[in-house]
Scaffold this motif. Structure first.
Motif, PDB file in Angstrom:
ATOM      1  N   GLN A 578       0.783  -1.226   0.000  1.00  0.00           N
ATOM      2  CA  GLN A 578       0.000   0.000   0.000  1.00  0.00           C
ATOM      3  C   GLN A 578       0.821   1.286   0.000  1.00  0.00           C
ATOM      4  OE1 GLN A 578      -4.004   0.520   0.772  1.00  0.00           O
ATOM      5  NE2 GLN A 578      -3.365  -0.673  -1.014  1.00  0.00           N
ATOM      6  N   HIS A 579       2.105   1.201  -0.348  1.00  0.00           N
ATOM      7  CA  HIS A 579       2.868   2.439  -0.500  1.00  0.00           C
ATOM      8  C   HIS A 579       2.640   3.006  -1.903  1.00  0.00           C
ATOM      9  CE1 HIS A 579       5.993   0.490  -3.000  1.00  0.00           C
ATOM     10  NE2 HIS A 579       5.860  -0.553  -2.193  1.00  0.00           N
ATOM     11  N   ILE A 580       3.218   4.157  -2.198  1.00  0.00           N
ATOM     12  CA  ILE A 580       3.135   4.735  -3.537  1.00  0.00           C
ATOM     13  C   ILE A 580       4.491   4.657  -4.211  1.00  0.00           C
ATOM     14  CG2 ILE A 580       1.165   6.230  -3.080  1.00  0.00           C
ATOM     15  CD1 ILE A 580       3.087   8.556  -2.658  1.00  0.00           C
ATOM     16  N   ASP A 581       4.461   4.696  -5.557  1.00  0.00           N
ATOM     17  CA  ASP A 581       5.700   4.635  -6.327  1.00  0.00           C
ATOM     18  C   ASP A 581       5.545   5.444  -7.611  1.00  0.00           C
ATOM     19  OD1 ASP A 581       4.186   3.085  -8.067  1.00  0.00           O
ATOM     20  OD2 ASP A 581       5.197   1.200  -7.597  1.00  0.00           O
ATOM     21  N   VAL A 582       6.594   5.431  -8.443  1.00  0.00           N
ATOM     22  CA  VAL A 582       6.594   6.234  -9.670  1.00  0.00           C
ATOM     23  C   VAL A 582       6.127   5.433 -10.882  1.00  0.00           C
ATOM     24  CG1 VAL A 582       8.534   7.596  -8.781  1.00  0.00           C
ATOM     25  CG2 VAL A 582       8.990   5.713 -10.370  1.00  0.00           C
ATOM     26  N   SER A 623      19.253   9.921  -7.916  1.00  0.00           N
ATOM     27  CA  SER A 623      18.680   8.673  -7.423  1.00  0.00           C
ATOM     28  C   SER A 623      17.348   8.905  -6.721  1.00  0.00           C
ATOM     29  CB  SER A 623      19.659   8.002  -6.454  1.00  0.00           C
ATOM     30  OG  SER A 623      19.105   6.836  -5.891  1.00  0.00           O
ATOM     31  N   GLN A 624      16.440   7.920  -6.847  1.00  0.00           N
ATOM     32  CA  GLN A 624      15.182   7.896  -6.113  1.00  0.00           C
ATOM     33  C   GLN A 624      14.972   6.524  -5.493  1.00  0.00           C
ATOM     34  OE1 GLN A 624      12.593   9.290  -9.469  1.00  0.00           O
ATOM     35  NE2 GLN A 624      11.443  10.289  -7.834  1.00  0.00           N
ATOM     36  N   GLY A 625      14.338   6.502  -4.330  1.00  0.00           N
ATOM     37  CA  GLY A 625      13.943   5.240  -3.732  1.00  0.00           C
ATOM     38  C   GLY A 625      12.598   4.784  -4.263  1.00  0.00           C
ATOM     39  N   GLU A 626      12.243   3.549  -3.949  1.00  0.00           N
ATOM     40  CA  GLU A 626      11.046   2.950  -4.531  1.00  0.00           C
ATOM     41  C   GLU A 626       9.804   3.116  -3.663  1.00  0.00           C
ATOM     42  OE1 GLU A 626       9.951  -1.240  -6.723  1.00  0.00           O
ATOM     43  OE2 GLU A 626      11.089  -1.325  -4.869  1.00  0.00           O
ATOM     44  N   GLY A 648       7.148   8.088   6.062  1.00  0.00           N
ATOM     45  CA  GLY A 648       8.493   7.566   5.876  1.00  0.00           C
ATOM     46  C   GLY A 648       8.840   7.380   4.409  1.00  0.00           C
ATOM     47  N   TYR A 649      10.109   7.114   4.152  1.00  0.00           N
ATOM     48  CA  TYR A 649      10.612   6.996   2.788  1.00  0.00           C
ATOM     49  C   TYR A 649      11.770   6.018   2.775  1.00  0.00           C
ATOM     50  CZ  TYR A 649      13.132   8.519  -1.479  1.00  0.00           C
ATOM     51  OH  TYR A 649      13.803   8.578  -2.686  1.00  0.00           O
ATOM     52  N   SER A 650      11.633   4.939   2.026  1.00  0.00           N
ATOM     53  CA  SER A 650      12.701   3.950   1.895  1.00  0.00           C
ATOM     54  C   SER A 650      13.497   4.277   0.638  1.00  0.00           C
ATOM     55  CB  SER A 650      12.115   2.538   1.802  1.00  0.00           C
ATOM     56  OG  SER A 650      13.126   1.587   1.632  1.00  0.00           O
ATOM     57  N   GLU A 651      14.605   4.984   0.810  1.00  0.00           N
ATOM     58  CA  GLU A 651      15.349   5.488  -0.339  1.00  0.00           C
ATOM     59  C   GLU A 651      16.492   4.579  -0.767  1.00  0.00           C
ATOM     60  OE1 GLU A 651      17.127   9.225   0.633  1.00  0.00           O
ATOM     61  OE2 GLU A 651      18.173   8.454   2.394  1.00  0.00           O
ATOM     62  N   GLY A 652      16.737   3.502  -0.034  1.00  0.00           N
ATOM     63  CA  GLY A 652      17.897   2.668  -0.321  1.00  0.00           C
ATOM     64  C   GLY A 652      17.696   1.657  -1.432  1.00  0.00           C
ATOM     65  N   TRP A 657      14.546   0.243 -12.614  1.00  0.00           N
ATOM     66  CA  TRP A 657      13.288   0.610 -13.252  1.00  0.00           C
ATOM     67  C   TRP A 657      12.862   2.031 -12.919  1.00  0.00           C
ATOM     68  CZ3 TRP A 657       8.757   2.249 -11.034  1.00  0.00           C
ATOM     69  CH2 TRP A 657       8.553   1.989  -9.677  1.00  0.00           C
ATOM     70  N   ILE A 658      13.224   2.499 -11.746  1.00  0.00           N
ATOM     71  CA  ILE A 658      12.822   3.840 -11.323  1.00  0.00           C
ATOM     72  C   ILE A 658      13.387   4.895 -12.270  1.00  0.00           C
ATOM     73  CG2 ILE A 658      12.904   5.506  -9.421  1.00  0.00           C
ATOM     74  CD1 ILE A 658      13.257   3.064  -7.546  1.00  0.00           C
ATOM     75  N   THR A 659      14.562   4.632 -12.817  1.00  0.00           N
ATOM     76  CA  THR A 659      15.177   5.518 -13.798  1.00  0.00           C
ATOM     77  C   THR A 659      14.683   5.209 -15.206  1.00  0.00           C
ATOM     78  OG1 THR A 659      17.166   5.800 -12.466  1.00  0.00           O
ATOM     79  CG2 THR A 659      17.377   6.206 -14.826  1.00  0.00           C
TER      80      THR A 659
END
Length: 676
Positions: A578-582, A623-626, A648-652, A657-659
């Motif tokens: 249930q988090h959000i992504d790009v 860089s972006q986290g997922e 919160g934000y999990s950037e590691g 694919w994010i790029t």
């Protein structure tokens, strides 16, 4: 006597039953909604207003009810007022209703506590009752007609709802990408939706407590409900869908109202006909767009900057294992070295995208990166019988292989070949040989009479087979694409099992599964120009649309709030995660294209926002986290306290694919001569 007479006349003028009309009963002063001269949406028999006065066993108790004592008009508003009496004083109640365009009715509910002492441990509510048996429920990003496919695989992990009496599904306002709940009665061919204006609650015992939205099933009816905090699902009260595999306790969600406190809750209702089963969810999607108007693309980073930064980061992912084994690394070097096609790796994507973006990027290295990366990927072994292939190489061995990754890789190869042929700038022989092997095997497999795909994941084969049928003049590829499309249309258009299985770390309905079908249906439409494929594409697109966040969710202190992060344009992953992504960046160009085909400028404007908004939180390295935590859910970090997850934000976890999806989508916009 004159005043009573004119109030009676006023009430009678509100009680003219026509199709879809909101009305006030002249005797009870209670609101209701008619459709085709049938009263279908009403308030419970106990009363218009309901307040819970106690809290036991993680849920509300001690209900008090009240009905209107007065009705009046103020301009276009119809106002109902009443009150509840407590030992400490009086709670004044007011509903104001206004009919808006397309049959939508807006209500502003007001609670005003005038007592001499604090009213403790209470819960405010809104409850509207839709008549009908075992209706199907839809909640964007959360519940897709009960999540039937996920229920078959993992009913204890995801929200499940069948509409049986006694069931409930109620979630925090900030969990909804589009804040509405829908109920569909397929037999009666009608549906209704409750839209809410999300908000936190003043007087809450918990920090960051919000209103909640959901449904509760009864005998021959289902209630839409709004509560001032309580949530629950899958038969459990006081739990949040907080972890990937399990809920967490989220209780004590009552409030205290001190003297003088006023609390208001705004919501909108629509009741409407539907033409076919599985279509009830579509209308409120566009109502929600009209309510929130999420079209401000110019406030985000410009297109050229995004392309430049994503390309800069992509170049940093280039790795060379020697002997021509080279390409784009899926991971940061500290996490490992693997060249992986499809899904999280997307090493195949730049071979298409950079061809279209070369003039914009003006880097002499681009042609060599394209040729070398696709040449190596073309050397991956392909099973001639099935068309499957390993999708990863770690420097020593090939590994992996699944419909999601294989289908996505085949698509990017097809797009790369098509554009390279038009320019003559690349040697495509190896690329064509690889794609032919894949399509030969996949088309043979799909055209067999016993082909029975497990999930919508195999819909990722439709688009590349359709493109390859034109590239290579192979009718068998087109026949396989058509058969696959028909299979998934038969399975999903009625929503008795929603698109699912398009992501590899969830076991339920997901936007990636919907995207697989959307992409495939749209590619077939562009190949054959038949209305059927366009309508199928719209249905799957609308499911994708339901995962798109169209409002800026206020965030507590945390990494997202540090940058005044705006959630509009991002996408929820699935009912399980249930988090959000790009991810929505990838299909933003297809939204734009559908806006052209359907003459709907809302989709075109939203597509631009999706692309540009999702660049937020890109750091100085590009860089972006997922995983971004807009609600009470997390998959990484400290997950021990449900009250500290949101924001919160999990950037590691920075897989490629994010790029790649930004570059891929930019290339598609470039093909359309559109700069978002």
């Amino acid at each position: 006597m004159k005043r009573i007479f004119w109030i009676h006349i006023l009430l009678l003028t509100m009680f003219v039953p026509v199709k879809g009309q909101f009305q006030i009963d002249p005797h009870t002063m209670l609101p209701s909604w008619n459709l085709n001269e049938k009263k279908l949406l009403v308030v419970p028999d106990e009363g218009l207003w309901a307040i819970a006065t106690d809290w036991k066993n993680d849920w509300m108790e001690g209900w008090k009810y009240a009905s209107p004592e007065k009705v009046e008009r103020s301009g276009s508003w119809v106002i109902l007022t009443g009150k509840m009496t407590f030992p400490q004083g009086t709670l004044f109640l007011r509903d104001a209703y206004r009919e808006e365009k397309n049959g939508l009715v807006r209500c502003r509910r007001r609670y005003e506590w005038t007592g001499s002492d604090t009213l403790r441990h209470i819960n405010l509510s809104v409850r509207l009752r839709l008549k009908g048996e075992r209706m199907q429920a839809f909640m964007p990003g959360i519940l897709y007609y009960g999540n039937k496919n996920g229920a078959r695989v993992n009913p204890d992990v995801i929200p499940v709802y069948t509409g049986a009496p006694g069931e409930f599904a109620i979630f925090e306002d900030h969990r909804f990408p589009m804040p509405f709940a829908m109920l569909e009665n397929a037999e009666g061919k009608y549906a209704a939706a409750l839209h809410t204006t999300p908000s936190p609650v003043r007087g809450a015992v918990l920090d960051d407590q919000w209103w909640s939205l959901g449904v509760e099933a009864g005998q021959d009816y289902t209630d839409f409900v709004l509560y001032s905090g309580p949530i629950g699902y899958n038969g459990k009260h006081g739990v949040a869908k907080a972890l990937q595999a399990t809920p967490m306790s989220y209780t004590q969600t009552y409030i205290d109202m001190e003297p003088g406190r006023v609390i208001e809750k705004e919501f909108c209702i629509e009741l409407y006909d539907i033409e076919a089963q599985g279509t009830g969810f579509q209308r409120p999607l566009y109502t929600s767009l009209d309510l929130y108007k999420p079209y401000d693309a110019e406030s985000f980073t410009d297109f050229q900057t995004i392309v430049d930064e994503k390309y800069r980061f992509a170049k940093n992912r280039w790795i060379d294992f020697g002997h021509g084994k080279e390409g784009f690394n899926m991971y940061d070097l500290a996490q490992g070295k693997s060249i992986v096609m499809g899904w999280c790796g997307q090493a195949d994507s730049p071979g298409y995208a950079l061809q279209l973006l070369a003039n914009r990027l003006n880097d002499k290295d681009i042609p060599e990166l394209i040729q070398r990366s696709l040449d190596f990927l073309s050397a991956f072994p392909v099973d001639s019988e099935t068309g499957m292939f390993p999708v990863g190489f770690d420097g020593h061995k090939f590994f992996g292989g699944d419909p999601v990754s294989c289908g996505q890789a085949m698509y990017n190869f097809a797009k790369a070949i098509a554009h390279a042929r038009s320019t003559g700038a690349y040697k495509v022989g190896k690329w064509e040989e690889f794609l032919r092997k894949c399509c030969d095997g996949q088309s043979r497999r799909i055209l067999k009479s016993n082909w029975n795909p497990h999930s919508t994941a195999e819909a990722f084969y439709i688009a590349p087979l359709a493109i390859a049928s034109k590239l290579f003049g192979q009718t068998s590829y087109r026949e396989a694409a058509r058969k696959a499309a028909q299979t998934f249309a038969d399975r999903h258009l009625k929503m008795n099992g929603c698109y699912w299985g398009g992501t590899l770390d969830a076991t339920c309905e997901d936007k990636e599964g919907a995207w697989a079908a959307f992409q495939g249906f749209l590619e077939l439409y562009e190949l054959e120009r038949t209305d059927q494929y366009l309508q199928w594409a719209k249905h799957a697109m609308d499911v994708c649309l339901s995962y798109v966040v169209i409002w800026d969710i206020p965030l507590p202190a945390g990494r997202m709030a540090d940058y005044h992060f705006r959630t509009t344009g991002w996408t929820v992953v699935s009912p399980q995660n249930q988090h959000i992504d790009v991810y929505g960046v990838l299909f933003a160009p297809e939204f734009y294209k559908m806006g052209i085909y359907l003459n709907d400028h809302r989709l075109m404007k939203l597509a631009k926002v999706m692309y540009r908004s999702c660049f937020q939180l890109t750091d100085v390295y590009g860089s972006q986290g997922e995983q971004l935590q807009q609600t009470n859910f997390a998959q990484r970090g400290d997950m021990s306290n449900v009250h500290k997850l949101r924001g919160g934000y999990s950037e590691g976890w920075t897989v490629f694919w994010i790029t790649a999806h930004f570059l891929n989508a930019a290339a598609k916009f470039e093909e359309m001569n559109v700069e978002p």
